[in-house]
Design a protein around this motif. Sequence first.
Motif, PDB file in Angstrom:
ATOM      1  N   LEU A 193      27.956  -5.038  34.642  1.00  0.00           N
ATOM      2  CA  LEU A 193      29.022  -4.685  33.697  1.00  0.00           C
ATOM      3  C   LEU A 193      30.230  -5.601  33.821  1.00  0.00           C
ATOM      4  O   LEU A 193      31.293  -5.289  33.284  1.00  0.00           O
ATOM      5  CB  LEU A 193      29.457  -3.227  33.920  1.00  0.00           C
ATOM      6  N   SER A 194      30.077  -6.737  34.523  1.00  0.00           N
ATOM      7  CA  SER A 194      31.234  -7.607  34.771  1.00  0.00           C
ATOM      8  C   SER A 194      31.870  -8.096  33.472  1.00  0.00           C
ATOM      9  O   SER A 194      33.106  -8.178  33.373  1.00  0.00           O
ATOM     10  CB  SER A 194      30.822  -8.808  35.631  1.00  0.00           C
TER      11      SER A 194
ATOM     12  N   THR B 123      30.440 -13.313  41.451  1.00  0.00           N
ATOM     13  CA  THR B 123      30.475 -11.856  41.383  1.00  0.00           C
ATOM     14  C   THR B 123      29.786 -11.251  42.587  1.00  0.00           C
ATOM     15  O   THR B 123      30.294 -10.325  43.223  1.00  0.00           O
ATOM     16  CB  THR B 123      29.794 -11.360  40.086  1.00  0.00           C
TER      17      THR B 123
ATOM     18  N   VAL C 220      25.682   1.100  44.291  1.00  0.00           N
ATOM     19  CA  VAL C 220      26.176   1.485  42.961  1.00  0.00           C
ATOM     20  C   VAL C 220      27.311   0.568  42.528  1.00  0.00           C
ATOM     21  O   VAL C 220      27.372   0.128  41.370  1.00  0.00           O
ATOM     22  CB  VAL C 220      26.653   2.960  42.976  1.00  0.00           C
ATOM     23  N   PHE C 221      28.180   0.255  43.470  1.00  0.00           N
ATOM     24  CA  PHE C 221      29.316  -0.613  43.160  1.00  0.00           C
ATOM     25  C   PHE C 221      28.844  -2.005  42.766  1.00  0.00           C
ATOM     26  O   PHE C 221      29.328  -2.597  41.799  1.00  0.00           O
ATOM     27  CB  PHE C 221      30.242  -0.692  44.380  1.00  0.00           C
TER      28      PHE C 221
ATOM     29  N   PHE D 177      25.894  -2.836  41.565  1.00  0.00           N
ATOM     30  CA  PHE D 177      25.217  -2.727  40.274  1.00  0.00           C
ATOM     31  C   PHE D 177      26.217  -2.785  39.133  1.00  0.00           C
ATOM     32  O   PHE D 177      26.039  -3.532  38.157  1.00  0.00           O
ATOM     33  CB  PHE D 177      24.420  -1.419  40.220  1.00  0.00           C
ATOM     34  N   ALA D 178      27.272  -1.981  39.245  1.00  0.00           N
ATOM     35  CA  ALA D 178      28.290  -1.955  38.188  1.00  0.00           C
ATOM     36  C   ALA D 178      28.991  -3.296  38.071  1.00  0.00           C
ATOM     37  O   ALA D 178      29.224  -3.798  36.965  1.00  0.00           O
ATOM     38  CB  ALA D 178      29.303  -0.847  38.490  1.00  0.00           C
ATOM     39  N   GLN D 179      29.328  -3.907  39.210  1.00  0.00           N
ATOM     40  CA  GLN D 179      30.044  -5.181  39.193  1.00  0.00           C
ATOM     41  C   GLN D 179      29.188  -6.283  38.592  1.00  0.00           C
ATOM     42  O   GLN D 179      29.684  -7.129  37.836  1.00  0.00           O
ATOM     43  CB  GLN D 179      30.456  -5.548  40.618  1.00  0.00           C
ATOM     44  N   TYR D 180      27.886  -6.280  38.885  1.00  0.00           N
ATOM     45  CA  TYR D 180      27.001  -7.347  38.413  1.00  0.00           C
ATOM     46  C   TYR D 180      26.629  -7.170  36.944  1.00  0.00           C
ATOM     47  O   TYR D 180      26.714  -8.110  36.156  1.00  0.00           O
ATOM     48  CB  TYR D 180      25.738  -7.377  39.272  1.00  0.00           C
TER      49      TYR D 180
ATOM     50  N   LYS E 179      31.950  -6.645  30.444  1.00  0.00           N
ATOM     51  CA  LYS E 179      32.686  -5.567  29.773  1.00  0.00           C
ATOM     52  C   LYS E 179      33.936  -5.173  30.555  1.00  0.00           C
ATOM     53  O   LYS E 179      35.005  -4.951  29.969  1.00  0.00           O
ATOM     54  CB  LYS E 179      31.771  -4.345  29.589  1.00  0.00           C
ATOM     55  N   LEU E 180      33.799  -5.095  31.892  1.00  0.00           N
ATOM     56  CA  LEU E 180      34.937  -4.676  32.713  1.00  0.00           C
ATOM     57  C   LEU E 180      36.080  -5.697  32.658  1.00  0.00           C
ATOM     58  O   LEU E 180      37.252  -5.330  32.561  1.00  0.00           O
ATOM     59  CB  LEU E 180      34.487  -4.473  34.163  1.00  0.00           C
TER      60      LEU E 180
END
Length: 305
Positions: A59-60, A156, A51-52, A54-57, A62-63
Amino acid sequence: MARTRYAPDRGLTSRMLVTMFLLGLVYVAFVGAFFVLVPKWGVIALVVAAVFLFAQYFLSDKLTIFAMHGRVVTPEEAPELHGVIDRICALSDAPKPRVAVADTDVPNAFATGRNQKKAVVCVTTGLLRRLDPVELEGVLAHEMAHVAHRDVAVMTIASFLGVCAGLLTRFGLEAGLWGGFNRRDNDQNTGLILLAVVAVSAVAYAISFVLTRALSRYRELSADRAAALLTGRPSALASALTKVTGEMARIPSRDLRSAEPFNAFFFAPAFSKGASVATLFSTHPSLEKRLAQLQKISGQLGRGE
């Protein structure tokens, strides 16, 4: 992935492949050790890690923009900035990224996004105030080279193992300091297992840290080279580098500390006054090394090589 006119860099490609291969070996060993030491938590750890990642890849972009307090600007809001980006796109035959501005006096720029369609190039208001259009073009060509070479996505993914291992090390140490290292459950020395998890995590973090830093330094030199060859103005990029590095010393320490977590993405690293960073641990090559490479390219272009 659209092809561009940025100069290819086989050295960067080979280093990316070798780094990812070595990190993959470390990751397999890390996960295997985790399952042996704490099998009950192995599946949960893998799910959380997935999950981490996925979010890092995904949504990088936007984050990172959110963390830097940046905002995407239209051509009407920033016509000169968009004009420079348009010229670079015309030179490189690359799709136009989204353009963002971060309201901070730290003079810098960065690119983020997993591919060219999702790319964002962000500049700070401090950079816009300090550079002339030719210098700004060199900086933005450098950032767009990162996108063209895919190294935004690669870094990333490469940093993922280090982040996970670092978090496990930190949480394990905190749990140990609260008595976890002396705990025993069902005739098992839970404290020793916790200590082993911390040790394995720390080793995985150290290895991934060194590998990703080495790759990061080379990718900065590669982006400098690609930008200088694309624009034909290595002296402008050298001038921007010198100016940004010099101006960094005038930025308040508080602002530099808030920007330091993003050094791996920045055009030039932001360090607090008095900070001493070993070459092995730096995300960027030294200013002297970058200027020497640009001077060499300038000589090659002058001789028509």
